[in-house]
Structure formats: structure tokens, C-alpha cells
Design a protein around this motif. Structure first.
Motif, PDB file in Angstrom:
ATOM      1  N   PRO A  15      50.559  27.223  36.915  1.00  0.00           N
ATOM      2  CA  PRO A  15      51.505  26.806  35.880  1.00  0.00           C
ATOM      3  C   PRO A  15      51.362  27.681  34.636  1.00  0.00           C
ATOM      4  CG  PRO A  15      50.378  24.904  36.821  1.00  0.00           C
ATOM      5  CD  PRO A  15      49.680  26.115  37.342  1.00  0.00           C
ATOM      6  N   ARG A  16      52.503  28.069  34.068  1.00  0.00           N
ATOM      7  CA  ARG A  16      52.463  28.814  32.813  1.00  0.00           C
ATOM      8  C   ARG A  16      52.209  27.830  31.674  1.00  0.00           C
ATOM      9  NH1 ARG A  16      54.467  30.885  37.534  1.00  0.00           N
ATOM     10  NH2 ARG A  16      55.331  32.995  37.325  1.00  0.00           N
ATOM     11  N   PRO A  17      51.345  28.189  30.721  1.00  0.00           N
ATOM     12  CA  PRO A  17      51.113  27.290  29.591  1.00  0.00           C
ATOM     13  C   PRO A  17      52.417  26.982  28.861  1.00  0.00           C
ATOM     14  CG  PRO A  17      49.585  29.160  29.553  1.00  0.00           C
ATOM     15  CD  PRO A  17      50.604  29.449  30.603  1.00  0.00           C
ATOM     16  N   ALA A  18      52.459  25.834  28.190  1.00  0.00           N
ATOM     17  CA  ALA A  18      53.652  25.467  27.430  1.00  0.00           C
ATOM     18  C   ALA A  18      53.986  26.535  26.395  1.00  0.00           C
ATOM     19  CB  ALA A  18      53.437  24.110  26.760  1.00  0.00           C
ATOM     20  N   LYS A  19      52.951  27.146  25.809  1.00  0.00           N
ATOM     21  CA  LYS A  19      53.177  28.202  24.816  1.00  0.00           C
ATOM     22  C   LYS A  19      53.927  29.374  25.431  1.00  0.00           C
ATOM     23  CE  LYS A  19      50.691  31.413  21.755  1.00  0.00           C
ATOM     24  NZ  LYS A  19      49.357  31.842  21.255  1.00  0.00           N
ATOM     25  N   LEU A  20      53.568  29.756  26.650  1.00  0.00           N
ATOM     26  CA  LEU A  20      54.245  30.867  27.315  1.00  0.00           C
ATOM     27  C   LEU A  20      55.672  30.483  27.691  1.00  0.00           C
ATOM     28  CD1 LEU A  20      54.496  33.604  28.636  1.00  0.00           C
ATOM     29  CD2 LEU A  20      53.186  32.751  30.596  1.00  0.00           C
ATOM     30  N   ASP A 339      48.548  24.806  49.477  1.00  0.00           N
ATOM     31  CA  ASP A 339      49.827  24.675  50.173  1.00  0.00           C
ATOM     32  C   ASP A 339      50.863  25.679  49.673  1.00  0.00           C
ATOM     33  OD1 ASP A 339      49.013  22.650  51.829  1.00  0.00           O
ATOM     34  OD2 ASP A 339      50.380  21.143  51.023  1.00  0.00           O
ATOM     35  N   CYS A 340      50.834  25.939  48.387  1.00  0.00           N
ATOM     36  CA  CYS A 340      51.845  26.762  47.747  1.00  0.00           C
ATOM     37  C   CYS A 340      51.235  27.303  46.469  1.00  0.00           C
ATOM     38  CB  CYS A 340      53.072  25.899  47.436  1.00  0.00           C
ATOM     39  SG  CYS A 340      54.513  26.791  46.796  1.00  0.00           S
ATOM     40  N   GLY A 341      51.924  28.221  45.815  1.00  0.00           N
ATOM     41  CA  GLY A 341      51.547  28.517  44.457  1.00  0.00           C
ATOM     42  C   GLY A 341      51.704  27.258  43.614  1.00  0.00           C
ATOM     43  N   PHE A 342      50.943  27.161  42.519  1.00  0.00           N
ATOM     44  CA  PHE A 342      50.990  25.949  41.711  1.00  0.00           C
ATOM     45  C   PHE A 342      52.254  25.876  40.851  1.00  0.00           C
ATOM     46  CE2 PHE A 342      46.599  26.043  42.971  1.00  0.00           C
ATOM     47  CZ  PHE A 342      46.232  24.713  43.064  1.00  0.00           C
ATOM     48  N   SER A 343      52.901  26.998  40.602  1.00  0.00           N
ATOM     49  CA  SER A 343      54.197  27.042  39.905  1.00  0.00           C
ATOM     50  C   SER A 343      54.876  28.360  40.239  1.00  0.00           C
ATOM     51  CB  SER A 343      54.036  26.906  38.386  1.00  0.00           C
ATOM     52  OG  SER A 343      53.870  25.575  37.983  1.00  0.00           O
ATOM     53  N   PRO A 344      55.600  28.426  41.349  1.00  0.00           N
ATOM     54  CA  PRO A 344      56.213  29.693  41.761  1.00  0.00           C
ATOM     55  C   PRO A 344      57.266  30.224  40.782  1.00  0.00           C
ATOM     56  CG  PRO A 344      56.067  28.167  43.607  1.00  0.00           C
ATOM     57  CD  PRO A 344      55.730  27.393  42.377  1.00  0.00           C
ATOM     58  N   ASP A 348      58.603  25.673  34.518  1.00  0.00           N
ATOM     59  CA  ASP A 348      58.276  24.536  35.372  1.00  0.00           C
ATOM     60  C   ASP A 348      57.469  23.555  34.525  1.00  0.00           C
ATOM     61  OD1 ASP A 348      57.401  22.690  37.226  1.00  0.00           O
ATOM     62  OD2 ASP A 348      56.701  24.166  38.693  1.00  0.00           O
ATOM     63  N   VAL A 349      58.061  22.419  34.203  1.00  0.00           N
ATOM     64  CA  VAL A 349      57.400  21.464  33.304  1.00  0.00           C
ATOM     65  C   VAL A 349      56.427  20.550  34.044  1.00  0.00           C
ATOM     66  CG1 VAL A 349      59.285  21.502  31.634  1.00  0.00           C
ATOM     67  CG2 VAL A 349      59.310  19.794  33.483  1.00  0.00           C
ATOM     68  N   LYS A 350      56.353  20.662  35.383  1.00  0.00           N
ATOM     69  CA  LYS A 350      55.406  19.883  36.188  1.00  0.00           C
ATOM     70  C   LYS A 350      55.500  18.388  35.863  1.00  0.00           C
ATOM     71  CE  LYS A 350      52.851  21.554  38.672  1.00  0.00           C
ATOM     72  NZ  LYS A 350      53.011  21.920  40.114  1.00  0.00           N
ATOM     73  N   PRO A 351      56.642  17.759  36.148  1.00  0.00           N
ATOM     74  CA  PRO A 351      56.884  16.384  35.689  1.00  0.00           C
ATOM     75  C   PRO A 351      55.896  15.346  36.194  1.00  0.00           C
ATOM     76  CG  PRO A 351      58.571  17.109  37.253  1.00  0.00           C
ATOM     77  CD  PRO A 351      57.801  18.317  36.866  1.00  0.00           C
ATOM     78  N   LYS A 352      55.401  15.487  37.426  1.00  0.00           N
ATOM     79  CA  LYS A 352      54.454  14.501  37.950  1.00  0.00           C
ATOM     80  C   LYS A 352      53.076  14.625  37.294  1.00  0.00           C
ATOM     81  CE  LYS A 352      56.643  14.046  42.497  1.00  0.00           C
ATOM     82  NZ  LYS A 352      56.487  14.264  43.964  1.00  0.00           N
ATOM     83  N   HIS A 353      52.837  15.763  36.636  1.00  0.00           N
ATOM     84  CA  HIS A 353      51.546  16.014  35.994  1.00  0.00           C
ATOM     85  C   HIS A 353      51.548  15.655  34.509  1.00  0.00           C
ATOM     86  CE1 HIS A 353      51.229  18.413  39.658  1.00  0.00           C
ATOM     87  NE2 HIS A 353      49.944  18.526  39.452  1.00  0.00           N
ATOM     88  N   GLY A 354      52.705  15.513  33.940  1.00  0.00           N
ATOM     89  CA  GLY A 354      52.788  15.184  32.526  1.00  0.00           C
ATOM     90  C   GLY A 354      53.124  16.354  31.635  1.00  0.00           C
ATOM     91  N   SER A 355      52.611  17.530  31.976  1.00  0.00           N
ATOM     92  CA  SER A 355      52.906  18.749  31.217  1.00  0.00           C
ATOM     93  C   SER A 355      52.347  19.936  31.979  1.00  0.00           C
ATOM     94  CB  SER A 355      52.279  18.706  29.817  1.00  0.00           C
ATOM     95  OG  SER A 355      50.889  18.956  29.876  1.00  0.00           O
ATOM     96  N   PRO A 356      52.835  21.141  31.700  1.00  0.00           N
ATOM     97  CA  PRO A 356      52.266  22.320  32.372  1.00  0.00           C
ATOM     98  C   PRO A 356      50.815  22.573  31.977  1.00  0.00           C
ATOM     99  CG  PRO A 356      53.938  22.970  30.761  1.00  0.00           C
ATOM    100  CD  PRO A 356      54.036  21.482  30.903  1.00  0.00           C
ATOM    101  N   ASP A 357      50.425  22.206  30.769  1.00  0.00           N
ATOM    102  CA  ASP A 357      49.038  22.433  30.362  1.00  0.00           C
ATOM    103  C   ASP A 357      48.087  21.502  31.118  1.00  0.00           C
ATOM    104  OD1 ASP A 357      49.797  24.430  28.600  1.00  0.00           O
ATOM    105  OD2 ASP A 357      50.005  23.061  26.906  1.00  0.00           O
TER     106      ASP A 357
END
Length: 383
Positions: A15-20, A339-344, A348-357
Motif C-alpha cells: 500500500p502507498r502511504p496516504a502522504k504519497l 496471494d497478490c500484491g498488497f496494493s497493485p 487504494d484506500v484499503k477500506p477493510k483496513h481502515g486506511s492505507p497507512d
């Protein structure tokens, strides 16, 4: 590999940081320069590499922090299409429509000749200067970029076969440049393989029976490399993994694996941790992987980590998956992966995780579990 007999490696992205992600948006809006964006990318890459090395992984990546996506890095500066390569225009075919309803779209080829704007080696060399451990690099399959060409018509003055010839030349350079720069492992992303069997009426290319065309096109690329080189060229397959959603998980691996293993790659990174019946798929892999794929024995790296689920797998769970897989896959041709890259895709805000960070923190915990669990399985299997 420091006491680890079963090999393990990542797919590629983090995952790319929110800052990026905010900086990418600012660049797309014209608020910052490309140099300013690259400075934030450099910061994210260094953090990714340092934290990756701390997991104990014998092979790492830069988390693909500098690229727009696994599929579009050769074509554009950003996922929104800023800085699109010559000959391409926005709003081409959908690559995929995901189960949560969102979609990802490719640009379209308007004229030839087709050329990459960026080669993966440009990102690899920057990462190599930051790393102390071996780096692998993911590249995009010709079969994915084949979707840049119009589906049912030809471009005037530039036939589909002329495009394929140029595409294969560019894809070969993409891999050779990496090997020449000291990259030891190169995996080819092939998520379109499973999607080609979905026949989604909303996405016309998936109903065109393109899997065999994809396999043949990728083999034309692989055939340009020796068996020694292909030992370190892999194929990655998954049902997608974007915004914590998939695009083709309902497609049975029994439809894909017989064709996929006909590609003459040396190893395969196979999504499996999120499969409901893993043992059945391990058996299918063992039945279809080839001991001699035009001079190279195929190795199966099974997915033991689900990047879409925030729950961190335990090392024992990873070990148990590998021990079970070894009932069907020869131990000397078995590896572990995610299984996959973590954020191809870069946005990608990663909604199930709460945030990309938060998702980044979880990703490194999961990688450590993969590494530790693979060590446990090596000991349990006596390899």
C-alpha cells in the motif's frame, strides 16, 4: 537462504502511504511538479525497503511505490493518465470490474508504433541503491497490454500482429534490462488469465475466449529466453486485489491451471490463501505443473497470505498450508508467497483496513508471518 530451504518471495506491491497518494492527486491536479512527486515516492520507497528488510524476507521489493500500477507502469506517470505515452489515448477497455462495483480502465492504442514510456529497470535501479538484500521485480504480461489494441477492429496502417511484434520486443527489453542490472528474479503479472474465463457481460473482452491467445502470446515472450533465464522468470496469477476486492474469484482454478502451466515459465506465484478449498487446488497444481517446461522444472509458490483481509495469519497457519501442499506438490518444487500484491494500483484506500497507512503496518506483519511460517514448514518437511 539463511536456513530457509523452502523458497519464499513477495509478489511486489505494498500500500502507498496516504502522504504519497495525496501527492499523486496533487500532481494530477497540477499543484506539484513531477520532481516533487518523485521526492515523495523516494521517501516511500526507502521506508518500504527498510521495513521489508526487517521482516527477515530473503527477497524483497520496493513495494512498487514509484509506479502507477502493476499494469500501467510502462505507459503513464500516474493512474489517472497524466503523462500518457505517445500513441495512447484515455478511456480504453475496462481491464476489470470488481465485485464491489468499482472498475479499472486501460488507455487505448490510437496509432503505432507501440513503445514503452518507462521500463521497470528504471525503478529497480533506484531501489537497488537503497537496499542491502536481493530485490525482485514484477513486470506486466504482454497479454494484459494486448488489451490496449481495439477488440474488434484494426488500427489503420498498424495491424494487430505488427502491434504484437512491437509489444513483445518491448516486453523482452523490460526483462532483459532487469537481468542486466542485477535483478535475480522477475515475475510476470497475469491476473487477466483468470478474468478471461469470467465472461462478464459488462466487460466485452472477457467473453472473447482469449485465454489461449494470452498463453500463446506470453509463450512467444518466454521463448526468447533460455532455460537458465526462465528458471528465474515467474508468472503470477490471482483473482485481482484492489480496494480489498476481487474481480474473478468465482472462476474455478480447474479451468485455468491446465492452460496456465503450459506457459514455459520457471515458477508460478499462485493465489491460494483465500481459496475456500485449498487442498483441491494443491492437488490440481501437482497434476498440472510440469517437471520439464522446455528445459526448466516448474516451481509452485503457493499463496499463504491474504492481502485483502486485515487479520494477520500466524506462522503456524502458514506452515500448515505448506505441509498440506507438500502432499501434492514435490517438496523441491514448492515455495511460498502472498496471494497478490498488497496494493497493485497506486490509489487504494484499503477500506477493510481502515486506511492505507494501517494496511502498510499490517502488510509487514503478514510478510513476517510468511517468512517465519516458511521456516517452520522447512523444518517440518525436512528440507
Amino acid at each position: 537462504m539463511g536456513g530457509m530451504s523452502i523458497p519464499t518471495e513477495p509478489v511486489g506491491s505494498l500500500p502507498r502511504p496516504a502522504k504519497l497518494q495525496a501527492a499523486i492527486n496533487s500532481f494530477d491536479c497540477g499543484k506539484i511538479t513531477l520532481d516533487e512527486l518523485r521526492s515523495v515516492q523516494d521517501e516511500a520507497c526507502l521506508d518500504s525497503i527498510n521495513r521489508f528488510e526487517a521482516t527477515g524476507s530473503p527477497v524483497i521489493s520496493d513495494g512498487e511505490q514509484r509506479i502507477s500500477s502493476f499494469a500501467t507502469y510502462p505507459l503513464t506517470d500516474t493512474l489517472a493518465g497524466t503523462g500518457l505515452a505517445e500513441g495512447l489515448v484515455p478511456h480504453g477497455q475496462y481491464f476489470a470490474i470488481f465485485d464491489d462495483g468499482h472498475h479499472r480502465q486501460l488507455p487505448a492504442l490510437a496509432k503505432g508504433p507501440f513503445r514503452y514510456k518507462y521500463f521497470a529497470v528504471e525503478f529497480f535501479e533506484k531501489a537497488k541503491a537503497m537496499a542491502t538484500l536481493p530485490l525482485k521485480q514484477a513486470v506486466i504480461a504482454p497479454s494484459m497490454l494486448a488489451l490496449l489494441y481495439p477488440l474488434d477492429k484494426e488500427i489503420q496502417g498498424y495491424t494487430r500482429e505488427e502491434f504484437y511484434s512491437d509489444l513483445l520486443d518491448e516486453a523482452e527489453k523490460d526483462i532483459r534490462k532487469l537481468f542486466d542490472a542485477g535483478c535475480g528474479r522477475v515475475s510476470i503479472d497475469f491476473t487477466e488469465g483468470r478474468l478471461a474465463l469470467k465472461k462478464d457481460p459488462r466487460n466485452p473482452w472477457t467473453g472473447k475466449n482469449m485465454l489461449q491467445t494470452f498463453v500463446d502470446l506470453n509463450n512467444r515472450l518466454l521463448d526468447r529466453f533460455s532455460a537458465v533465464e526462465r528458471k528465474n522468470i515467474g508468472i503470477h496469477t490471482c483473482p485481482g486485489g484492489d480496494c480489498d476486492s476481487t474481480h474473478s474469484a468465482e472462476v474455478d482454478y480447474a479451468e485455468l491451471l491446465p492452460s496456465m502451466f503450459k506457459m514455459n515459465a520457471g515458477y508460478f506465484l499462485i493465489q491460494l490463501a483465500s481459496e475456500p478449498d485449498k487442498e483441491r487446488i494443491y492437488k490440481l497444481i501437482g497434476e498440472n505443473m510440469r517437471p520439464d517446461a522446455n528445459g526448466v522444472p516448474q516451481v509452485a509458490f503457493i499463496g499463504v497470505i491474504n492481502p485483502l483481509n486485515p487479520r494477520v495469519e500466524t506462522a503456524q497457519e502458514v506452515c500448515d498450508d505448506l505441509v498440506l501442499a507438500a502432499k501434492y506438490i514435490p517438496k523441491d518444487r514448492l515455495g511460498s508467497t502472498d496471494d497478490c500484491g498488497f496494493s497493485p494500483f497506486s490509489i487504494d484506500v484499503k477500506p477493510k483496513h481502515g486506511s492505507p497507512d494501517v494496511a502498510r503496518d499490517i502488510a509487514f506483519q503478514k510478510i513476517r508471518s510468511r517468512v517465519d511460517g516458511t521456516k517452520l514448514a522447512s523444518a517440518a518437511l525436512g528440507v
